[in-house]
Write an enzyme that holds these catalytic residues in place. Structure first.
Site, PDB file in Angstrom:
ATOM      1  N   HIS A   1      33.144  35.717  58.119  1.00 34.96           N
ATOM      2  CA  HIS A   1      31.942  36.526  57.883  1.00 34.96           C
ATOM      3  C   HIS A   1      30.749  35.916  58.632  1.00 34.96           C
ATOM      4  O   HIS A   1      30.023  36.624  59.334  1.00 34.96           O
ATOM      5  CB  HIS A   1      31.671  36.591  56.376  1.00 34.96           C
ATOM      6  CG  HIS A   1      30.427  37.330  56.001  1.00 34.96           C
ATOM      7  ND1 HIS A   1      30.455  38.579  55.422  1.00 34.96           N
ATOM      8  CD2 HIS A   1      29.120  37.000  56.104  1.00 34.96           C
ATOM      9  CE1 HIS A   1      29.208  38.981  55.200  1.00 34.96           C
ATOM     10  NE2 HIS A   1      28.378  38.027  55.605  1.00 34.96           N
ATOM     11  N   GLU A   2      30.558  34.615  58.482  1.00 41.63           N
ATOM     12  CA  GLU A   2      29.423  33.952  59.132  1.00 41.63           C
ATOM     13  C   GLU A   2      29.609  33.917  60.648  1.00 41.63           C
ATOM     14  O   GLU A   2      28.643  34.095  61.403  1.00 41.63           O
ATOM     15  CB  GLU A   2      29.209  32.547  58.570  1.00 41.63           C
ATOM     16  CG  GLU A   2      28.946  32.486  57.081  1.00 41.63           C
ATOM     17  CD  GLU A   2      27.818  33.379  56.589  1.00 41.63           C
ATOM     18  OE1 GLU A   2      26.905  33.698  57.372  1.00 41.63           O
ATOM     19  OE2 GLU A   2      27.852  33.772  55.410  1.00 41.63           O
TER      20      GLU A   2
ATOM     21  N   HIS B   1      28.383  36.968  62.230  1.00 45.99           N
ATOM     22  CA  HIS B   1      26.923  37.003  62.418  1.00 45.99           C
ATOM     23  C   HIS B   1      26.526  36.450  63.789  1.00 45.99           C
ATOM     24  O   HIS B   1      25.587  36.940  64.417  1.00 45.99           O
ATOM     25  CB  HIS B   1      26.200  36.215  61.318  1.00 45.99           C
ATOM     26  CG  HIS B   1      25.981  36.973  60.065  1.00 45.99           C
ATOM     27  ND1 HIS B   1      25.226  38.128  60.007  1.00 45.99           N
ATOM     28  CD2 HIS B   1      26.407  36.738  58.803  1.00 45.99           C
ATOM     29  CE1 HIS B   1      25.197  38.575  58.767  1.00 45.99           C
ATOM     30  NE2 HIS B   1      25.916  37.755  58.015  1.00 45.99           N
TER      31      HIS B   1
ATOM     32  N   CYS C   1      26.465  40.608  51.628  1.00 46.59           N
ATOM     33  CA  CYS C   1      25.726  39.894  52.666  1.00 46.59           C
ATOM     34  C   CYS C   1      24.261  39.855  52.272  1.00 46.59           C
ATOM     35  O   CYS C   1      23.689  40.876  51.864  1.00 46.59           O
ATOM     36  CB  CYS C   1      25.904  40.597  54.008  1.00 46.59           C
ATOM     37  SG  CYS C   1      25.050  39.779  55.369  1.00 46.59           S
TER      38      CYS C   1
END
Length: 183
Positions: A143-144, A147, A101
């Site tokens: 993953h995004e 966030h 990341c």
């Protein structure tokens, strides 16, 4: 919004906040932000980046898979802005894969993710898109998306043994002794 945003790092409280929906896609600052995210991800050898990583707590990220020094086996795709994204459905199966990341420099984690996700998002032109993503691109999306929820990949690692330094990861990758994925 100001230009020249920097990637914020672990410890910055914005990374742990749930992001707010993008309300006005016609706002020129949103289009500028999309361009800045794409440029930043490419310059940093990232395969994705979320607005919260640039200290902007809005539900927007870029998926930009391509082979690069950090992800040499990544598939090639055009950078895609995904605004107010949702996961509609996902496969029952997960697979572990190595993730890094840009906001957690120097570390990699062996993270379980769904192998397939059906997603919906608004593109940068205001059109609703619905598609199925698989394998590495599905991993980037998840993953995004995390966030936007204030979750980092290190929160998803199942064991401390599943964390490596970036240097050790690269050395193992160069020696081809690193498992890329496993059930």
């Amino acid at each position: 919004m100001e230009n020249n945003h920097q990637i914020i790092q672990l410890g910055n409280p914005i990374l742990r906040q749930q992001s707010l929906p993008v309300e006005n896609l016609a706002d020129p600052s949103i289009q500028t932000l999309i361009d800045e995210l794409i440029t930043t991800a490419i310059a940093a050898n990232g395969v994705g980046i979320a607005a919260p990583q640039m200290a902007i707590s809005e539900r927007l990220f870029i998926v930009a898979s391509r082979p690069n020094p950090r992800y040499p086996h990544a598939p090639q795709m055009e950078p895609t802005a995904m605004i107010n994204p949702k996961i509609i459905a996902h496969s029952p199966t997960t697979v572990k894969g190595w993730e890094g990341c840009l906001s957690v420099p120097g570390l990699r984690g062996f993270v379980p993710r769904y192998t397939t996700v059906e997603v919906e998002y608004t593109d940068r032109y205001g059109s609703i898109q619905n598609c199925q993503l698989t394998d590495f691109v599905a991993r980037i999306f998840q993953h995004e998306y995390d966030h936007l929820e204030g979750i980092l990949f290190i929160d998803r690692v199942e064991s401390p043994q599943d964390i490596l330094t970036e240097a050790e990861y690269q050395q193992l990758l160069d020696n081809s002794s690193l498992p890329v994925e496993r059930e």
